[in-house]
Design an enzyme around this catalytic site. Sequence first.
Site, PDB file in Angstrom:
ATOM      1  CG  HIS A 106      41.092  47.117  48.959  1.00  0.00           C
ATOM      2  ND1 HIS A 106      41.796  46.112  48.354  1.00  0.00           N
ATOM      3  CD2 HIS A 106      40.431  47.767  47.953  1.00  0.00           C
ATOM      4  CE1 HIS A 106      41.580  46.144  47.050  1.00  0.00           C
ATOM      5  NE2 HIS A 106      40.749  47.129  46.778  1.00  0.00           N
TER       6      HIS A 106
ATOM      7  CG  ASP B 259      34.581  43.593  42.914  1.00  0.00           C
ATOM      8  OD1 ASP B 259      34.439  42.544  43.569  1.00  0.00           O
ATOM      9  OD2 ASP B 259      35.684  44.018  42.534  1.00  0.00           O
TER      10      ASP B 259
ATOM     11  CG  ASP C 217      37.952  45.626  45.477  1.00  0.00           C
ATOM     12  OD1 ASP C 217      38.788  44.728  45.253  1.00  0.00           O
ATOM     13  OD2 ASP C 217      38.189  46.845  45.296  1.00  0.00           O
TER      14      ASP C 217
ATOM     15  CB  CYS D  60      37.035  43.401  39.187  1.00  0.00           C
ATOM     16  SG  CYS D  60      38.195  44.209  40.332  1.00  0.00           S
TER      17      CYS D  60
ATOM     18  CE  LYS E 255      37.444  41.107  43.267  1.00  0.00           C
ATOM     19  NZ  LYS E 255      38.016  42.453  43.188  1.00  0.00           N
TER      20      LYS E 255
ATOM     21  CG  HIS F 287      45.117  47.535  49.504  1.00  0.00           C
ATOM     22  ND1 HIS F 287      45.237  47.611  48.139  1.00  0.00           N
ATOM     23  CD2 HIS F 287      45.291  46.235  49.837  1.00  0.00           C
ATOM     24  CE1 HIS F 287      45.467  46.387  47.671  1.00  0.00           C
ATOM     25  NE2 HIS F 287      45.497  45.545  48.685  1.00  0.00           N
TER      26      HIS F 287
ATOM     27  CG  HIS G 125      38.429  51.282  46.145  1.00  0.00           C
ATOM     28  ND1 HIS G 125      39.732  51.610  45.830  1.00  0.00           N
ATOM     29  CD2 HIS G 125      38.277  49.982  45.811  1.00  0.00           C
ATOM     30  CE1 HIS G 125      40.337  50.549  45.324  1.00  0.00           C
ATOM     31  NE2 HIS G 125      39.483  49.540  45.302  1.00  0.00           N
TER      32      HIS G 125
HETATM   33  C1  VGL Z   1      38.095  47.406  40.898  1.00  0.00           C
HETATM   34  C2  VGL Z   1      39.693  49.025  40.738  1.00  0.00           C
HETATM   35  C3  VGL Z   1      40.112  48.769  42.035  1.00  0.00           C
HETATM   36  C4  VGL Z   1      36.965  46.681  40.247  1.00  0.00           C
HETATM   37  C5  VGL Z   1      38.504  47.129  42.177  1.00  0.00           C
HETATM   38  O1  VGL Z   1      36.126  46.087  40.957  1.00  0.00           O
HETATM   39  O2  VGL Z   1      36.909  46.683  38.991  1.00  0.00           O
HETATM   40  N1  VGL Z   1      38.709  48.339  40.183  1.00  0.00           N
HETATM   41  N2  VGL Z   1      39.517  47.822  42.744  1.00  0.00           N
HETATM   42 ZN    ZN Z   2      39.980  47.626  44.804  1.00  0.00          ZN
END
Ligand code: VGL
Ligand code: ZN
Length: 207
Positions: free
Chosen positions: A53, A13, A51, A156, A111, A57, A86
Site C-alpha cells: 500500500h 502475503d 500487500d 486475502c 496488490k 491508503h 500496514h
Molecule cells: C490483508 C487485511 C488488509 C490480508 C491485507 O493479507 O489478509 N488483510 N490487508
Molecule cells: Zn492490506
Amino acid sequence: MTIKDTDLLLVIDVQNDFCPGGALAVEDGDSVVPVINELIGRFTNVVLTQDWHPAGHSSFASSHQGQSPFGTIELPYGQQTLWPDHCIQGSRGAEFHSDLITDPSSLIIRKGMNPAIDSYSAFFENDHSTSTGLAGYLRDRNIQRVICTGLAFDFCVFYSAQDAVKEQFETVVVTDACRAIDMEGSAQSAQDAMKANGVSLVTSAQL
Ligand code: VGL
Ligand code: ZN
C-alpha cells in the site's frame, strides 16, 4: 492429492506486518513459514503476493477522520473494513518474512497499490473488476489448479480462493499453511463460503 506441473502454489502475503510484532499481526502468523517452505520445495510453479500500500491508503483507519481500525466504512465499491496502517511500500513491515524461501517464485504480485481501492484477492481488487493480471498469466502458463496458502485465511486467502474458482481454476486451500485474523467469526464464515463454492480444504499432509 499428487502435485502436478499444472499446479500453482500461491503464497499470499507472508509479510512481517501480518506476523507477530507486525502492524496487523495475525496470531501465530509466522508458524505458516516452515509449512509453506516445505511446500515450495515440492511445486514447479510458485507465485507470491505482497500487500503493497501507498502511505495514506483508503483502507487505513488513519485516512478517515473519526474512524478506528477494524471499523467499517462505505466506499464507492462497497463496504470496506478499516485497518491499522500496514504493508506500506518499501517498509520493513511490507517485506516478506525473512525465513520465507522466495527464490523459486516466478512472479510476485503486488496488490493494494491503488490509493482508492483495497485488494484482498491476488486476482482482483476489491471493486471485483480491476484485474491484477494473475489469471491471464496462469492461463498462459497452462496452470489448472491453484493451491492457496498464507495470511490471512479469512481475508486475502479467502478472496483469492473465491476468485480462483470464478476464474475456473480447481482451487485448494491448505489449512495448516494459513492463519486467520478472525474478526466476528470471519474464519468460520470464510470456511463455510469456500466449501459452498467448491474449494477443497486440505492439510499439508494430504498434499
Ligand atoms: C490483508 C487485511 C488488509 C490480508 C491485507 O493479507 O489478509 N488483510 N490487508
Ligand atoms: Zn492490506
